[in-house]
Design a protein around this motif. Structure first.
Motif, mmCIF file in Angstrom:
data_model
loop_
_atom_site.group_PDB
_atom_site.id
_atom_site.type_symbol
_atom_site.label_atom_id
_atom_site.label_comp_id
_atom_site.label_asym_id
_atom_site.label_seq_id
_atom_site.Cartn_x
_atom_site.Cartn_y
_atom_site.Cartn_z
ATOM 1 N N LYS A 70 -93.520 -18.837 -31.406
ATOM 2 C CA LYS A 70 -94.369 -19.725 -32.204
ATOM 3 C C LYS A 70 -95.723 -19.090 -32.509
ATOM 4 O O LYS A 70 -96.321 -19.379 -33.548
ATOM 5 C CB LYS A 70 -94.572 -21.043 -31.456
ATOM 6 C CG LYS A 70 -93.317 -21.896 -31.321
ATOM 7 C CD LYS A 70 -93.642 -23.276 -30.823
ATOM 8 C CE LYS A 70 -94.189 -23.278 -29.414
ATOM 9 N NZ LYS A 70 -93.199 -22.813 -28.412
ATOM 10 N N THR A 71 -96.212 -18.217 -31.620
ATOM 11 C CA THR A 71 -97.547 -17.637 -31.826
ATOM 12 C C THR A 71 -97.627 -16.870 -33.138
ATOM 13 O O THR A 71 -98.555 -17.045 -33.931
ATOM 14 C CB THR A 71 -97.920 -16.725 -30.648
ATOM 15 O OG1 THR A 71 -97.896 -17.483 -29.434
ATOM 16 C CG2 THR A 71 -99.311 -16.142 -30.839
ATOM 17 N N VAL A 99 -106.162 -24.513 -28.112
ATOM 18 C CA VAL A 99 -105.088 -24.418 -27.124
ATOM 19 C C VAL A 99 -105.497 -25.213 -25.884
ATOM 20 O O VAL A 99 -106.681 -25.433 -25.643
ATOM 21 C CB VAL A 99 -104.796 -22.950 -26.756
ATOM 22 C CG1 VAL A 99 -104.274 -22.181 -27.953
ATOM 23 C CG2 VAL A 99 -106.048 -22.273 -26.204
ATOM 24 N N ASP A 173 -102.114 -25.568 -31.024
ATOM 25 C CA ASP A 173 -100.973 -24.983 -30.325
ATOM 26 C C ASP A 173 -100.724 -25.737 -29.030
ATOM 27 O O ASP A 173 -101.665 -26.018 -28.277
ATOM 28 C CB ASP A 173 -101.248 -23.505 -30.033
ATOM 29 C CG ASP A 173 -100.000 -22.776 -29.568
ATOM 30 O OD1 ASP A 173 -98.882 -23.297 -29.797
ATOM 31 O OD2 ASP A 173 -100.127 -21.683 -28.980
ATOM 32 N N SER A 204 -95.656 -27.023 -31.341
ATOM 33 C CA SER A 204 -95.398 -27.471 -29.976
ATOM 34 C C SER A 204 -93.908 -27.439 -29.712
ATOM 35 O O SER A 204 -93.095 -27.384 -30.645
ATOM 36 C CB SER A 204 -95.952 -28.884 -29.752
ATOM 37 O OG SER A 204 -95.760 -29.284 -28.421
#
Length: 540
Positions: A70-71, A99, A173, A204
């Motif tokens: 996902k990053t 975050v 995030d 997420s």
């Protein structure tokens, strides 16, 4: 190479042969070259879906299991959107990533720095537990992307140190974890400070109702994307073999000591529910010869980063942690995860076991369930579809424990000395993250110390209720000629001592207390009646 990059490179063989490269997804050549330099060339499902849509400027809601990339799913669009310093940027932050934890903050900042290395994109992690000065100095020097935790971001924004007026893109995030930690109010305050015209992305692994409500308030016509592991079939982390045992609390350490001696075991993370439990388990394993480190919220940031550095470098191979390490901890080579305590809910279980089996790799997750946790476990089992509502009652002597986890038959509760080859946590130095200015403010210089005073003599002591006689302070008595009645009364003060007898029969003297010594009359001299009383007192 970052841990995320290493994990993705390790999984290249398991990525679908027809998966597009980042160049196919529209990333600029500089970004493609920077990712290729750390071994990342092909994309995963969430990256394949999210990057083209996000690069068009649409708001995005991305939901994908932990460990699926996902990053970079939001990182590549951010890198494409910002302007580098060499391209005319003035150093005001252009993108913001919020975050929930410090560990995830450092991980995301590291990945974005690697992706923007060719263009010189400056990425600054901002989190609590360290001095403000180092972060504010870098903000003044100029950054393009800020990655931070809600509390410290809000503090710096209120202090006018963090300027948010030019933020073009925002990423939330692990938003569900922010909800768990109570950061939702801070996040809403940060969102209210941002420009109305911006792109917002929310990523997420799970989407509880409050997060969905948040997305409806702050996102504009978002595209919702769902992705799974490559070739996934089933719930949870399909690349992770999950083993569940019903255990007794007094036998858990013995079982863990044997699991840690399993063949082909690499780095291992043990999750405990409480901070005290983390310290207890880490102490027990250290006593038994295992190289371990602890991570929980009561430790300072320097100690937490020291433990994670030692774990990543292999100086310790066992990390005992609370759920603070269940998000964002992306370490290459984690083969085993042990849930020492039963997770609270299915989401916690998913994120815990997601520390292994990442990016297409395989791993083993072992979960201990106490008798009092059986009701909670049945709910988790039903929600995850694990088909193990009644785990087998297991002890360290159970035969199936060794068979399931490939534990040698001669393994005991203590690691043999010949296998204690890790350097240990002591080989990793702890950095001072307090900042030199903070230390100077808190430390008194030698020249500022007050001069030492010599002990007071008996004559310098504060006298109460009048003049004390010389005999009471142990000095030789002196006789002076009386000049007035009050002076004579003071000189004859020893005559006022009356012999008394204690309950035990021993004699002692009791001094009669003079009254009015601190009043106006006392300051001018003894009262006449006091003089008469003193002179008429019979000698003892």
């Amino acid at each position: 190479m970052t841990d995320t990059a290493a994990n993705q490179e390790q999984a290249e063989k398991q990525v679908k042969p027809d998966s597009p490269t980042f160049a196919d997804l529209g990333a600029r050549p500089e970004t493609v070259a920077a990712l290729a330099a750390v071994g990342i060339t092909h994309s995963f499902a969430i990256q394949e879906y999210a990057i083209p849509i996000a690069m068009r400027g649409n708001d995005v809601i991305g939901q994908a299991p932990t460990g699926t990339g996902k990053t970079l799913g939001f990182g590549v669009p951010l890198l494409e959107r910002v302007t580098a310093r060499s391209e005319g940027a003035d150093g005001t932050p252009q993108a913001l990533v919020v975050v929930p934890t410090r560990e995830l903050c450092l991980q995301v900042a590291s990945d974005l720095t690697a992706g923007g290395a060719t263009r010189g994109i400056r990425v600054l992690p901002i989190y609590g537990g360290v001095a403000y000065e180092s972060q504010t100095d870098k903000l003044r020097a100029g950054v393009e992307i800020v990655v931070g935790t809600p509390g410290r971001l809000l503090d710096l924004a209120r202090q006018k140190q963090l300027k948010l007026r030019q933020i073009q893109a925002l990423v939330l995030d692990e938003a569900d974890r922010m909800l768990d930690l109570g950061f939702l109010d801070d996040v809403e305050k940060i969102l209210a400070m941002l420009p109305a015209e911006r792109q917002t992305m929310l990523f997420s692994a799970t989407m509880p109702d409050p997060i969905v409500a948040l997305s409806r308030r702050f996102l504009r016509s978002p595209m919702t994307l769902h992705a799974t592991h490559p070739g996934a079939a089933g719930a949870g982390a399909p690349q992770t073999r999950q083993v569940i045992y019903r255990t007794h609390s007094l036998n858990k350490v013995e079982m863990v000591a044997r699991i840690l001696q399993a063949r082909e075991r690499g780095l291992t993370i043990i999750f405990s529910r409480t901070k005290r439990g983390v310290d207890k388990v880490a102490g027990e394993l250290d006593f038994r010869g295992f190289a371990c480190a602890a991570v929980h919220g009561d430790l300072g940031q320097g100690a937490r980063e020291r433990a994670l550095r030692a774990f990543r470098s292999g100086k310790v191979d066992v990390l005992v942690a609370t759920d603070v390490a269940a998000r964002g901890l992306d370490v290459t080579g984690v083969t085993h995860v042990i849930n020492y305590d039963c997770p609270e809910d299915p989401d916690t279980y998913t994120h815990r076991i997601g520390r292994t089996g990442r990016a297409g790799a395989t791993g083993i997750a072992v979960t201990f369930v106490d008798w009092e946790d059986m009701a909670r476990w049945r709910l988790i089992d039903k929600s995850m579809g694990l088909a193990t509502p009644e785990p087998p009652e297991t002890y360290h002597t159970s035969e199936w424990l060794a068979q399931d986890l490939d534990i040698p038959s001669d393994a005991t509760g203590i690691l043999p000395s010949a296998q204690q080859s890790r350097a240990g946590l002591g080989a990793e130095t702890e950095e001072d993250l307090g900042g030199s200015r903070t230390k100077e403010r808190g430390r008194r210089r030698p020249t500022d110390r007050p001069a030492e005073r010599s002990p007071r003599s008996p004559r310098q002591r504060r006298r109460r209720g009048g003049t004390r006689d010389a005999a009471a302070v142990g000095e030789p008595s002196t006789t002076s000629a009386p000049t007035s009645a009050p002076t004579a009364a003071v000189a004859s003060a020893p005559e006022r001592e009356e012999p008394t007898t204690s309950e035990g029969g021993a004699g002692r003297t009791r001094r009669r207390r003079r009254r009015g010594g601190r009043g106006a009359a006392g300051r001018e001299g003894a009262r006449p009646e006091q003089v008469t009383e003193a002179t008429e007192q019979p000698a003892s």
